[in-house]
Design a protein around this motif. Sequence first.
Motif, PDB file in Angstrom:
ATOM      1  N   ARG A  20       0.704  -1.289   0.027  1.00  0.00           N
ATOM      2  CA  ARG A  20      -0.148   0.006   0.054  1.00  0.00           C
ATOM      3  C   ARG A  20       0.837   1.305  -0.009  1.00  0.00           C
ATOM      4  N   PRO A  21       0.371   2.260  -0.659  1.00  0.00           N
ATOM      5  CA  PRO A  21       1.061   3.520  -0.404  1.00  0.00           C
ATOM      6  C   PRO A  21       0.938   4.232   0.736  1.00  0.00           C
ATOM      7  N   GLU A  22       1.822   4.874   1.357  1.00  0.00           N
ATOM      8  CA  GLU A  22       1.809   5.635   2.660  1.00  0.00           C
ATOM      9  C   GLU A  22       0.370   6.745   2.389  1.00  0.00           C
ATOM     10  N   PRO A  23       0.015   7.086   3.555  1.00  0.00           N
ATOM     11  CA  PRO A  23      -1.148   8.055   3.392  1.00  0.00           C
ATOM     12  C   PRO A  23      -0.530   9.447   3.144  1.00  0.00           C
ATOM     13  N   PRO A  24      -1.151  10.106   2.381  1.00  0.00           N
ATOM     14  CA  PRO A  24      -0.498  11.529   1.864  1.00  0.00           C
ATOM     15  C   PRO A  24      -0.568  12.349   3.086  1.00  0.00           C
ATOM     16  N   GLU A  27      -0.201  18.868   0.684  1.00  0.00           N
ATOM     17  CA  GLU A  27      -1.422  19.534  -0.299  1.00  0.00           C
ATOM     18  C   GLU A  27      -2.257  18.183  -0.988  1.00  0.00           C
ATOM     19  N   LEU A  28      -3.527  18.543  -0.762  1.00  0.00           N
ATOM     20  CA  LEU A  28      -4.549  17.941  -1.704  1.00  0.00           C
ATOM     21  C   LEU A  28      -4.454  18.114  -3.125  1.00  0.00           C
ATOM     22  N   THR A  29      -4.109  17.152  -3.805  1.00  0.00           N
ATOM     23  CA  THR A  29      -4.376  16.921  -5.095  1.00  0.00           C
ATOM     24  C   THR A  29      -5.118  15.941  -5.444  1.00  0.00           C
ATOM     25  N   ALA A  30      -5.669  15.588  -6.905  1.00  0.00           N
ATOM     26  CA  ALA A  30      -6.162  14.330  -7.367  1.00  0.00           C
ATOM     27  C   ALA A  30      -5.349  13.067  -7.254  1.00  0.00           C
ATOM     28  N   ASP A  31      -3.997  13.393  -7.447  1.00  0.00           N
ATOM     29  CA  ASP A  31      -3.416  12.017  -7.191  1.00  0.00           C
ATOM     30  C   ASP A  31      -2.996  11.795  -5.861  1.00  0.00           C
ATOM     31  N   LYS A  32      -3.247  12.695  -4.723  1.00  0.00           N
ATOM     32  CA  LYS A  32      -3.119  12.505  -3.326  1.00  0.00           C
ATOM     33  C   LYS A  32      -4.484  11.712  -3.011  1.00  0.00           C
ATOM     34  N   VAL A  33      -5.642  12.205  -3.339  1.00  0.00           N
ATOM     35  CA  VAL A  33      -6.824  11.337  -3.128  1.00  0.00           C
ATOM     36  C   VAL A  33      -6.891  10.012  -3.636  1.00  0.00           C
ATOM     37  N   CYS A  34      -6.165   9.563  -4.584  1.00  0.00           N
ATOM     38  CA  CYS A  34      -6.202   8.369  -5.313  1.00  0.00           C
ATOM     39  C   CYS A  34      -4.938   7.553  -4.242  1.00  0.00           C
ATOM     40  N   ALA A  36      -4.522   8.359  -1.112  1.00  0.00           N
ATOM     41  CA  ALA A  36      -5.318   7.792   0.119  1.00  0.00           C
ATOM     42  C   ALA A  36      -6.116   6.761   0.126  1.00  0.00           C
ATOM     43  N   ILE A  37      -6.833   6.571  -1.016  1.00  0.00           N
ATOM     44  CA  ILE A  37      -7.723   5.396  -1.333  1.00  0.00           C
ATOM     45  C   ILE A  37      -6.910   4.124  -1.166  1.00  0.00           C
ATOM     46  N   GLY A  38      -5.885   4.106  -1.984  1.00  0.00           N
ATOM     47  CA  GLY A  38      -4.792   3.112  -1.927  1.00  0.00           C
ATOM     48  C   GLY A  38      -4.358   2.764  -0.633  1.00  0.00           C
ATOM     49  N   ALA A  39      -4.149   3.706   0.396  1.00  0.00           N
ATOM     50  CA  ALA A  39      -3.861   3.528   1.597  1.00  0.00           C
ATOM     51  C   ALA A  39      -4.829   2.853   2.782  1.00  0.00           C
ATOM     52  N   VAL A  40      -6.082   3.229   2.255  1.00  0.00           N
ATOM     53  CA  VAL A  40      -7.202   2.516   3.206  1.00  0.00           C
ATOM     54  C   VAL A  40      -8.193   1.755   2.559  1.00  0.00           C
ATOM     55  N   LEU A  41      -8.021   1.245   1.277  1.00  0.00           N
ATOM     56  CA  LEU A  41      -9.119   0.468   0.569  1.00  0.00           C
ATOM     57  C   LEU A  41      -9.078  -0.706   1.247  1.00  0.00           C
ATOM     58  N   PRO A  42     -10.272  -1.348   1.841  1.00  0.00           N
ATOM     59  CA  PRO A  42     -10.643  -2.300   2.355  1.00  0.00           C
ATOM     60  C   PRO A  42     -11.073  -3.522   1.566  1.00  0.00           C
ATOM     61  N   GLU A  43     -10.522  -4.660   2.020  1.00  0.00           N
ATOM     62  CA  GLU A  43     -10.734  -5.727   1.146  1.00  0.00           C
ATOM     63  C   GLU A  43     -12.184  -6.132   0.659  1.00  0.00           C
ATOM     64  N   GLY A  44     -12.201  -6.375  -0.782  1.00  0.00           N
ATOM     65  CA  GLY A  44     -13.644  -6.602  -1.296  1.00  0.00           C
ATOM     66  C   GLY A  44     -14.360  -5.075  -1.642  1.00  0.00           C
ATOM     67  N   ALA A  45     -13.718  -3.999  -1.743  1.00  0.00           N
ATOM     68  CA  ALA A  45     -14.168  -2.749  -1.961  1.00  0.00           C
ATOM     69  C   ALA A  45     -14.520  -2.652  -3.424  1.00  0.00           C
ATOM     70  N   ILE A  46     -15.383  -1.864  -3.683  1.00  0.00           N
ATOM     71  CA  ILE A  46     -15.823  -1.504  -5.306  1.00  0.00           C
ATOM     72  C   ILE A  46     -15.441  -0.063  -5.234  1.00  0.00           C
ATOM     73  N   ILE A  47     -14.849  -0.013  -6.711  1.00  0.00           N
ATOM     74  CA  ILE A  47     -14.294   1.515  -6.958  1.00  0.00           C
ATOM     75  C   ILE A  47     -15.129   1.804  -8.318  1.00  0.00           C
ATOM     76  N   SER A  48     -15.958   2.869  -8.325  1.00  0.00           N
ATOM     77  CA  SER A  48     -16.698   3.352  -9.482  1.00  0.00           C
ATOM     78  C   SER A  48     -15.744   4.508  -9.910  1.00  0.00           C
ATOM     79  N   ASP A  49     -15.062   4.538 -10.907  1.00  0.00           N
ATOM     80  CA  ASP A  49     -14.180   5.448 -11.365  1.00  0.00           C
ATOM     81  C   ASP A  49     -14.628   6.137 -12.681  1.00  0.00           C
ATOM     82  N   GLU A  50     -15.193   7.406 -12.495  1.00  0.00           N
ATOM     83  CA  GLU A  50     -15.242   8.230 -13.567  1.00  0.00           C
ATOM     84  C   GLU A  50     -14.785   9.721 -13.341  1.00  0.00           C
ATOM     85  N   ALA A  51     -13.569   9.666 -12.803  1.00  0.00           N
ATOM     86  CA  ALA A  51     -12.770  10.828 -12.325  1.00  0.00           C
ATOM     87  C   ALA A  51     -11.898  11.222 -13.515  1.00  0.00           C
TER      88      ALA A  51
END
Length: 118
Positions: A20-24, A27-34, A36-51
């Motif tokens: 996992r990446p380290e939590p950012p 400064e918040l950017t679109a990449d930092k949001v991604c 953060a999601i990678g750092a906390v994503l739980p098992e079995g999650a679903i990502i709907s990505d239209e960003a």
Amino acid sequence: MRCPFTTGSVRTAAVQQLSRPEPPSSELTADKVCQAIGAVLPEGAIISDEAQPSGLTPGFHTAGAPRHDPLTLTGGAIGQGLPVAVGAAVACPERPVFALQADGSAMYTIQSLWTPAR
């Protein structure tokens, strides 16, 4: 005719280790949001990505996360991200759903926010 993809021996695919990446922390950017999601994503999650195009890196940051299902754009169509997230949540109520949504495409189906708000 012999299949060009077989060599006569069985190959074992390399399995990527969870990383996992380290939590950012800056400064918040679109990449930092991604990130953060990678750092906390739980098992079995679903990502709907239209960003797109601001969310080009969720695949990179979630590649080592626990198993999850990404649902992405379908051939350039826009406006499907929020309805897909709602549909995933209804179909799999036991699984967390992350909706990554762009502002322009949200204008097509912003009414989809009514369902999770209720």
